[in-house]
Design a protein around this motif. Structure first.
Motif, PDB file in Angstrom:
ATOM      1  N   SER A 144       0.872  -1.169   0.000  1.00 48.11           N
ATOM      2  CA  SER A 144       0.000   0.000   0.000  1.00 48.11           C
ATOM      3  C   SER A 144       0.908   1.217   0.000  1.00 48.11           C
ATOM      4  N   THR A 145       0.381   2.339  -0.477  1.00 48.14           N
ATOM      5  CA  THR A 145       1.154   3.579  -0.328  1.00 48.14           C
ATOM      6  C   THR A 145       1.580   3.764   1.126  1.00 48.14           C
ATOM      7  N   ASN A 146       0.719   3.357   2.061  1.00 50.90           N
ATOM      8  CA  ASN A 146       0.946   3.641   3.472  1.00 50.90           C
ATOM      9  C   ASN A 146       2.082   2.841   4.098  1.00 50.90           C
ATOM     10  N   ASP A 147       2.556   1.793   3.417  1.00 44.42           N
ATOM     11  CA  ASP A 147       3.763   1.139   3.927  1.00 44.42           C
ATOM     12  C   ASP A 147       4.942   1.299   2.960  1.00 44.42           C
ATOM     13  N   ALA A 148       4.675   1.296   1.649  1.00 42.19           N
ATOM     14  CA  ALA A 148       5.763   1.431   0.673  1.00 42.19           C
ATOM     15  C   ALA A 148       6.376   2.830   0.693  1.00 42.19           C
ATOM     16  N   TYR A 149       5.537   3.853   0.767  1.00 42.96           N
ATOM     17  CA  TYR A 149       6.019   5.240   0.681  1.00 42.96           C
ATOM     18  C   TYR A 149       6.842   5.663   1.900  1.00 42.96           C
ATOM     19  N   PRO A 150       6.336   5.499   3.144  1.00 43.54           N
ATOM     20  CA  PRO A 150       7.182   5.878   4.291  1.00 43.54           C
ATOM     21  C   PRO A 150       8.451   5.046   4.400  1.00 43.54           C
ATOM     22  N   THR A 151       8.384   3.784   3.977  1.00 48.16           N
ATOM     23  CA  THR A 151       9.607   2.966   3.987  1.00 48.16           C
ATOM     24  C   THR A 151      10.625   3.534   3.008  1.00 48.16           C
ATOM     25  N   ALA A 152      10.165   3.953   1.827  1.00 51.67           N
ATOM     26  CA  ALA A 152      11.068   4.548   0.834  1.00 51.67           C
ATOM     27  C   ALA A 152      11.656   5.863   1.336  1.00 51.67           C
ATOM     28  N   ILE A 153      10.860   6.656   2.050  1.00 48.45           N
ATOM     29  CA  ILE A 153      11.368   7.922   2.592  1.00 48.45           C
ATOM     30  C   ILE A 153      12.453   7.652   3.636  1.00 48.45           C
ATOM     31  N   ARG A 154      12.192   6.721   4.544  1.00 50.56           N
ATOM     32  CA  ARG A 154      13.203   6.367   5.546  1.00 50.56           C
ATOM     33  C   ARG A 154      14.488   5.901   4.861  1.00 50.56           C
ATOM     34  N   LEU A 155      14.324   5.077   3.851  1.00 47.03           N
ATOM     35  CA  LEU A 155      15.484   4.540   3.153  1.00 47.03           C
ATOM     36  C   LEU A 155      16.232   5.653   2.426  1.00 47.03           C
ATOM     37  N   LEU A 226      16.119   6.144  14.644  1.00 49.54           N
ATOM     38  CA  LEU A 226      14.785   6.558  14.237  1.00 49.54           C
ATOM     39  C   LEU A 226      14.319   5.958  12.927  1.00 49.54           C
ATOM     40  N   LEU A 227      15.241   5.672  12.012  1.00 50.11           N
ATOM     41  CA  LEU A 227      14.850   5.413  10.635  1.00 50.11           C
ATOM     42  C   LEU A 227      14.955   3.962  10.190  1.00 50.11           C
TER      43      LEU A 227
END
Length: 396
Positions: A144-155, A226-227
């Motif tokens: 979902s955007t809600n797990d793929a997107y924040p994971t990509a931002i952290r990465l 944190l990330l």
């Protein structure tokens, strides 16, 4: 293709749109481009985010292939597309505005469509022939955007973190070197943009090194803390709906291997999906660093190449006009503060007032009135006696 041959027709639940034939993005991306004309800065401006998205999609494809949900042919094509994005190809195809509605859905779909169309060409198909490999069903499988997107931002943040630390460390070393070089150069310290008391340029530059060193130490520990915990596998709200129960562990394991970052699965996916506190804390630390840099060189606000430029073009090559610094000290009204223990508060304030009104130097007036002899003045004005606490002889 449309009759003009420069566009292809794609469809979604809202209808059909003409997408430029050569574009690797699709209808969902085009709708976002049309709907969100806000900052004018596309996400291609952030290559580490694009790379992070490609790594997430690669890890998801690997997990889905291992679990038997994605065919070998589709997996191979998606893998090749992700590898090309990680190498830096096709970044210009990430065209949605950095500021958008939908909590990153448009960015996620931009990635899904670009990867799908690169993969389709590798499979011998035309862009937009999603019946052979679909942006949602295949590239976005179990996500979902809600797990793929924040994971990509952290990465993306982690991928850029080492460069930030190296740049900050180089700046600190440059400040420290100038602190040693200017250790003997006397100057006036200032408070509220007014001359205060004497100090050395060395003390000032060492303080710059110290304050930035504090932030370097915090940034070294803050980002990993944190990330590195990611919510990949939580899908929409953290429940993991539409994902294989074995998917989360496999996907995060693959992502850690692909990225070279010590990523771990979040213990509570629902909490991790809704909690953006790590980004707030990390952003606050970067803002603190930026505020300190701003204090050092006024309008410095951002960290792309600013610290490197400051070090290369200013700090490393800066020189000191020792004679001019000494002259400013001796003619500054602030010098009266250093003389106060020797001539008394009443004389000090009177001398300061005369100096301000007449434009004459403090030392000149002290000498004229014979308040201190030359030997005492010379002793007081020695740099080592002006820049640190000193036991003052009692007056008779």
């Amino acid at each position: 293709m449309s009759s003009a041959a420069s566009f292809r027709t794609e469809n979604d639940l809202l209808g059909a749109l003409e997408v430029p034939a050569q574009a690797y993005y699709g209808i969902q991306t085009l709708r976002a481009v049309n709907n969100f004309r806000l900052s004018g800065v596309p996400i291609s401006h952030y290559p580490k985010l694009v790379v992070g998205l490609a790594m997430v999609k690669q890890a998801a494809a690997d997990a889905n292939r291992e679990l038997g949900h994605l065919s070998e042919a589709k997996h191979a094509a998606i893998s090749e597309a992700c590898a090309r994005l990680i190498r830096g190809d096709f970044h210009e195809e990430f065209v949605v505005d950095m500021i958008q509605g939908g909590a990153g859905t448009s960015t996620n779909m931009n990635a899904n469509e670009v990867i799908a169309n690169i993969a389709l060409e590798a499979m011998g198909h035309q862009k937009g022939e999603y019946q052979y490999l679909h942006p949602n069903d295949d590239v976005n499988m179990a996500q979902s955007t809600n797990d793929a997107y924040p994971t990509a931002i952290r990465l993306g943040l982690l991928l850029g973190h080492d460069a930030l630390l190296a740049s900050l460390d180089s700046l600190i070393q440059a400040f420290a070197a100038k602190g040693e070089e200017f250790n003997h150069v006397l100057k006036m310290g200032r408070t509220q943009l007014q001359d205060a008391v004497p100090m050395t340029l060395g003390q000032e530059f060492r303080a710059f090194a110290t304050t930035m060193g504090e932030d370097l130490a915090r940034l070294k520990t803050l980002a990993p803390e944190l990330l590195t915990e990611v919510n990949l596998g939580g899908t929409a709200i953290g429940t993991g709906i539409n994902a294989d129960p074995r998917y989360q562990a496999l996907a995060v394991q693959r992502l850690a291997l692909i990225s070279g970052q010590p990523l771990v699965p979040a213990a509570d996916l629902i909490e991790a999906t809704s909690d953006m506190g790590a980004f707030v804390l990390f952003s606050g630390m970067l803002k603190r660093t930026a505020v300190k840099l701003s204090k050092i060189c006024n309008d410095l606000r951002l960290l792309q190449r600013a610290m490197d430029m400051l070090r290369e073009h200013c700090i490393v090559g800066i020189t000191a006009n020792e004679a001019r610094c000494r002259e400013l000290v001796e003619h500054s009204i602030g010098l009266v503060t250093a003389l106060n223990p020797y001539i008394g508060y009443k004389n000090a304030t009177r001398i300061a007032r005369i100096a301000l009104e007449s434009g004459r130097g403090v030392l000149e007036l002290v000498r004229e009135e014979g308040l201190l002899d030359e030997a005492m003045l010379a002793d007081i004005l020695r740099p080592e006696n002006m820049i640190a606490p000193r036991l003052v002889p009692l007056k008779a």
